[in-house]
Design a protein around this motif. Structure first.
Motif, PDB file in Angstrom:
ATOM      1  N   LEU A  16       3.664   0.844   6.704  1.00  0.00           N
ATOM      2  CA  LEU A  16       3.360   2.077   5.989  1.00  0.00           C
ATOM      3  C   LEU A  16       3.202   1.834   4.496  1.00  0.00           C
ATOM      4  N   TRP A  17       4.083   0.990   3.940  1.00  0.00           N
ATOM      5  CA  TRP A  17       4.113   0.786   2.491  1.00  0.00           C
ATOM      6  C   TRP A  17       2.926  -0.023   2.019  1.00  0.00           C
ATOM      7  N   GLN A  18       2.591  -1.083   2.740  1.00  0.00           N
ATOM      8  CA  GLN A  18       1.421  -1.878   2.402  1.00  0.00           C
ATOM      9  C   GLN A  18       0.141  -1.070   2.584  1.00  0.00           C
ATOM     10  N   PHE A  19       0.103  -0.235   3.605  1.00  0.00           N
ATOM     11  CA  PHE A  19      -1.061   0.619   3.846  1.00  0.00           C
ATOM     12  C   PHE A  19      -1.334   1.518   2.651  1.00  0.00           C
ATOM     13  N   HIS A  20      -0.288   2.187   2.137  1.00  0.00           N
ATOM     14  CA  HIS A  20      -0.498   3.104   1.019  1.00  0.00           C
ATOM     15  C   HIS A  20      -0.855   2.361  -0.262  1.00  0.00           C
ATOM     16  N   ALA A  21      -0.209   1.225  -0.512  1.00  0.00           N
ATOM     17  CA  ALA A  21      -0.532   0.458  -1.713  1.00  0.00           C
ATOM     18  C   ALA A  21      -1.979  -0.020  -1.679  1.00  0.00           C
ATOM     19  N   THR A  22      -2.406  -0.536  -0.525  1.00  0.00           N
ATOM     20  CA  THR A  22      -3.781  -1.036  -0.386  1.00  0.00           C
ATOM     21  C   THR A  22      -4.782   0.108  -0.471  1.00  0.00           C
ATOM     22  N   ARG A  23      -4.475   1.231   0.174  1.00  0.00           N
ATOM     23  CA  ARG A  23      -5.395   2.363   0.150  1.00  0.00           C
ATOM     24  C   ARG A  23      -5.579   2.896  -1.266  1.00  0.00           C
ATOM     25  N   GLY A  43       4.386   2.910  -2.410  1.00  0.00           N
ATOM     26  CA  GLY A  43       4.102   1.827  -1.484  1.00  0.00           C
ATOM     27  C   GLY A  43       4.570   0.484  -2.016  1.00  0.00           C
ATOM     28  N   LEU A  44       4.345   0.226  -3.307  1.00  0.00           N
ATOM     29  CA  LEU A  44       4.794  -1.029  -3.908  1.00  0.00           C
ATOM     30  C   LEU A  44       6.313  -1.123  -3.924  1.00  0.00           C
ATOM     31  N   ILE A  45       6.986  -0.008  -4.226  1.00  0.00           N
ATOM     32  CA  ILE A  45       8.454  -0.002  -4.208  1.00  0.00           C
ATOM     33  C   ILE A  45       8.957  -0.320  -2.805  1.00  0.00           C
ATOM     34  N   GLY A  46       8.349   0.302  -1.793  1.00  0.00           N
ATOM     35  CA  GLY A  46       8.754   0.041  -0.418  1.00  0.00           C
ATOM     36  C   GLY A  46       8.564  -1.412  -0.028  1.00  0.00           C
ATOM     37  N   CYS A  47       7.438  -1.994  -0.436  1.00  0.00           N
ATOM     38  CA  CYS A  47       7.185  -3.406  -0.127  1.00  0.00           C
ATOM     39  C   CYS A  47       8.230  -4.302  -0.793  1.00  0.00           C
ATOM     40  N   ALA A  48       8.607  -3.982  -2.042  1.00  0.00           N
ATOM     41  CA  ALA A  48       9.606  -4.781  -2.754  1.00  0.00           C
ATOM     42  C   ALA A  48      10.972  -4.676  -2.084  1.00  0.00           C
ATOM     43  N   VAL A  49      11.348  -3.457  -1.701  1.00  0.00           N
ATOM     44  CA  VAL A  49      12.640  -3.253  -1.041  1.00  0.00           C
ATOM     45  C   VAL A  49      12.696  -4.022   0.278  1.00  0.00           C
ATOM     46  N   LEU A  50      11.637  -3.941   1.061  1.00  0.00           N
ATOM     47  CA  LEU A  50      11.614  -4.613   2.362  1.00  0.00           C
ATOM     48  C   LEU A  50      11.582  -6.136   2.213  1.00  0.00           C
ATOM     49  N   ALA A  51      10.978  -6.636   1.119  1.00  0.00           N
ATOM     50  CA  ALA A  51      10.973  -8.072   0.877  1.00  0.00           C
ATOM     51  C   ALA A  51      12.384  -8.589   0.611  1.00  0.00           C
ATOM     52  N   LEU A  52      13.217  -7.771  -0.057  1.00  0.00           N
ATOM     53  CA  LEU A  52      14.597  -8.154  -0.324  1.00  0.00           C
ATOM     54  C   LEU A  52      15.497  -7.909   0.885  1.00  0.00           C
ATOM     55  N   ALA A  86       3.350  -0.574  16.693  1.00  0.00           N
ATOM     56  CA  ALA A  86       3.474   0.638  15.881  1.00  0.00           C
ATOM     57  C   ALA A  86       4.921   1.027  15.630  1.00  0.00           C
ATOM     58  N   ASP A  87       5.842   0.604  16.481  1.00  0.00           N
ATOM     59  CA  ASP A  87       7.254   0.940  16.284  1.00  0.00           C
ATOM     60  C   ASP A  87       7.807   0.338  14.996  1.00  0.00           C
ATOM     61  N   GLY A  88       7.158  -0.709  14.482  1.00  0.00           N
ATOM     62  CA  GLY A  88       7.623  -1.336  13.256  1.00  0.00           C
ATOM     63  C   GLY A  88       6.914  -0.857  12.008  1.00  0.00           C
ATOM     64  N   PHE A  89       6.140   0.202  12.105  1.00  0.00           N
ATOM     65  CA  PHE A  89       5.300   0.671  11.000  1.00  0.00           C
ATOM     66  C   PHE A  89       6.109   0.945   9.733  1.00  0.00           C
ATOM     67  N   ILE A  90       7.241   1.604   9.858  1.00  0.00           N
ATOM     68  CA  ILE A  90       8.024   1.991   8.689  1.00  0.00           C
ATOM     69  C   ILE A  90       8.812   0.813   8.126  1.00  0.00           C
ATOM     70  N   LEU A  91       9.289  -0.085   8.979  1.00  0.00           N
ATOM     71  CA  LEU A  91      10.151  -1.186   8.544  1.00  0.00           C
ATOM     72  C   LEU A  91       9.383  -2.458   8.194  1.00  0.00           C
ATOM     73  N   ARG A  92       8.092  -2.484   8.457  1.00  0.00           N
ATOM     74  CA  ARG A  92       7.316  -3.704   8.237  1.00  0.00           C
ATOM     75  C   ARG A  92       6.937  -3.848   6.768  1.00  0.00           C
ATOM     76  N   PRO A 145      -8.988  -8.442   8.894  1.00  0.00           N
ATOM     77  CA  PRO A 145     -10.222  -7.680   8.650  1.00  0.00           C
ATOM     78  C   PRO A 145     -10.136  -6.247   9.192  1.00  0.00           C
ATOM     79  N   ASP A 146      -9.488  -6.068  10.350  1.00  0.00           N
ATOM     80  CA  ASP A 146      -9.356  -4.715  10.912  1.00  0.00           C
ATOM     81  C   ASP A 146      -8.524  -3.824  10.000  1.00  0.00           C
ATOM     82  N   PHE A 147      -7.421  -4.376   9.481  1.00  0.00           N
ATOM     83  CA  PHE A 147      -6.574  -3.590   8.573  1.00  0.00           C
ATOM     84  C   PHE A 147      -7.351  -3.180   7.326  1.00  0.00           C
ATOM     85  N   LEU A 148      -8.054  -4.134   6.712  1.00  0.00           N
ATOM     86  CA  LEU A 148      -8.809  -3.828   5.495  1.00  0.00           C
ATOM     87  C   LEU A 148      -9.916  -2.816   5.778  1.00  0.00           C
ATOM     88  N   PHE A 149     -10.591  -2.973   6.908  1.00  0.00           N
ATOM     89  CA  PHE A 149     -11.690  -2.062   7.236  1.00  0.00           C
ATOM     90  C   PHE A 149     -11.178  -0.637   7.434  1.00  0.00           C
TER      91      PHE A 149
END
Length: 307
Positions: free
Chosen positions: A43-50, A198-207, A216-222, A229-233
């Motif tokens: 979820l977090w990477q999706f929002h940051a990238t979008r 999204g960036l904050i979420g990615c940083a928190v999850l990295a730590l 899809a069950d890991g969407f929030i925790l990933r 290419p599918d993700f970027l598209f």
């Protein structure tokens, strides 16, 4: 003379209805592919990238369209963006687990919460018809999100209603705090906040590095993953679709009376169900259809009495 006076307003209303239909079809389509994104990314990477993609698109069209992007009240715009941003994080997080029409129904309880917040926070009186609208809308939300749509009511099914409450608070903030701001300023502030969260979420999850379920069950925790290419598209489709859809919605509110446009906006509920059926073969049961009907009726009452 009467015809000459009425026809322009009628034409504007019809044009607004077409714009809202375009908005509903665009958002309903793109939101159905969040479950595809959720299978491999977070979820977090999706929002940051979008957000990066949305900013790139806006940068390309800002000068040709003469967009005014700088806020007049940065603090007010930031606070409104934060409220709407949290609402959308909840909304998109739920899309990985629940049907789009179900999550949209929860989000579209926002007019109900707008009335309640206006009444109890600002002392604005509400009459019996709009009280009836609140009751109808609440009953519709219970039908859509309750048993028959995947089990008993729990946190996962109540969260879309929480998103609706926050979305309503953000809408009130738009009127109360951000008067005079351009639509593109608020839209850019909204995307900027989503990217920041999204960036904050990615940083928190990295730590933190929690155990992440598959798919899809890991969407929030990933956390961060190498983008395929599918993700970027599909993220680009989401960014472009959101900008186009919200742009059409803003245009509709600019050319026609707001109370009428608010009624048209409820077309996103059947539009989401339509795309879910076309793309995935998902069919809502009678309970959910009845619930969406009640929420639509509630929005109709609230909009008409709000005039």
């Amino acid at each position: 003379m009467a015809t000459a006076t009425i026809m322009p307003e009628t034409n504007r209303t019809m044009l607004a209805a077409v714009a809202i239909l375009g908005y509903a079809l665009a958002i309903g389509y793109t939101d159905n592919y969040v479950q595809v994104i959720a299978r491999e990314a977070g979820l977090w990477q999706f929002h940051a990238t979008r957000t990066v993609m949305a900013f790139a698109i806006v940068a390309l069209v800002a000068v040709p369209l003469g967009l005014r992007l700088l806020p007049r009240k940065p603090g007010a715009v930031a606070l409104r963006s934060a409220i709407h941003g949290v609402a959308m994080f909840i909304y998109f997080g739920c899309l990985a687990f629940l049907p789009v029409a179900t999550v949209a129904a929860g989000l579209f309880t926002a007019p109900i919460f707008t009335l309640l917040i206006s009444r109890f926070a600002f002392g604005i009186p509400i009459g019996p018809f709009r009280i009836a609208g609140v009751v109808l809308g609440f009953a519709g939300a219970i039908l859509v999100l309750g048993p028959g749509q995947g089990g008993a009511i729990g946190l996962a099914t109540v969260l879309p209603i929480a998103a609706g409450a926050l979305y309503a608070l953000g809408n009130i903030a738009t009127r109360q705090w951000c008067e005079g701001e351009s639509a593109e300023t608020l839209l850019l502030g909204f995307f900027a906040m989503l990217g920041f969260l999204g960036l904050i979420g990615c940083a928190v999850l990295a730590l933190w590095q929690p155990a992440v379920p598959e798919g899809a069950d890991g969407f929030i925790l990933r956390g961060l993953v190498w983008p395929s290419p599918d993700f970027l598209f599909w993220t680009f489709v989401q960014a472009a679709g959101s900008l186009i859809g919200v742009g059409l919605m803003i245009k509709a509110y600019q050319i026609a009376e707001a109370s009428r446009v608010a009624i048209f906006e409820y077309v996103i509920l059947p539009a989401s169900a339509f795309w879910a059926f076309v793309l995935w073969g998902d069919v809502l049961d009678l309970r959910a259809v009845a619930g969406i009907g009640l929420i639509f009726a509630a929005g109709l009452i609230i909009a008409l009495r709000g005039r």
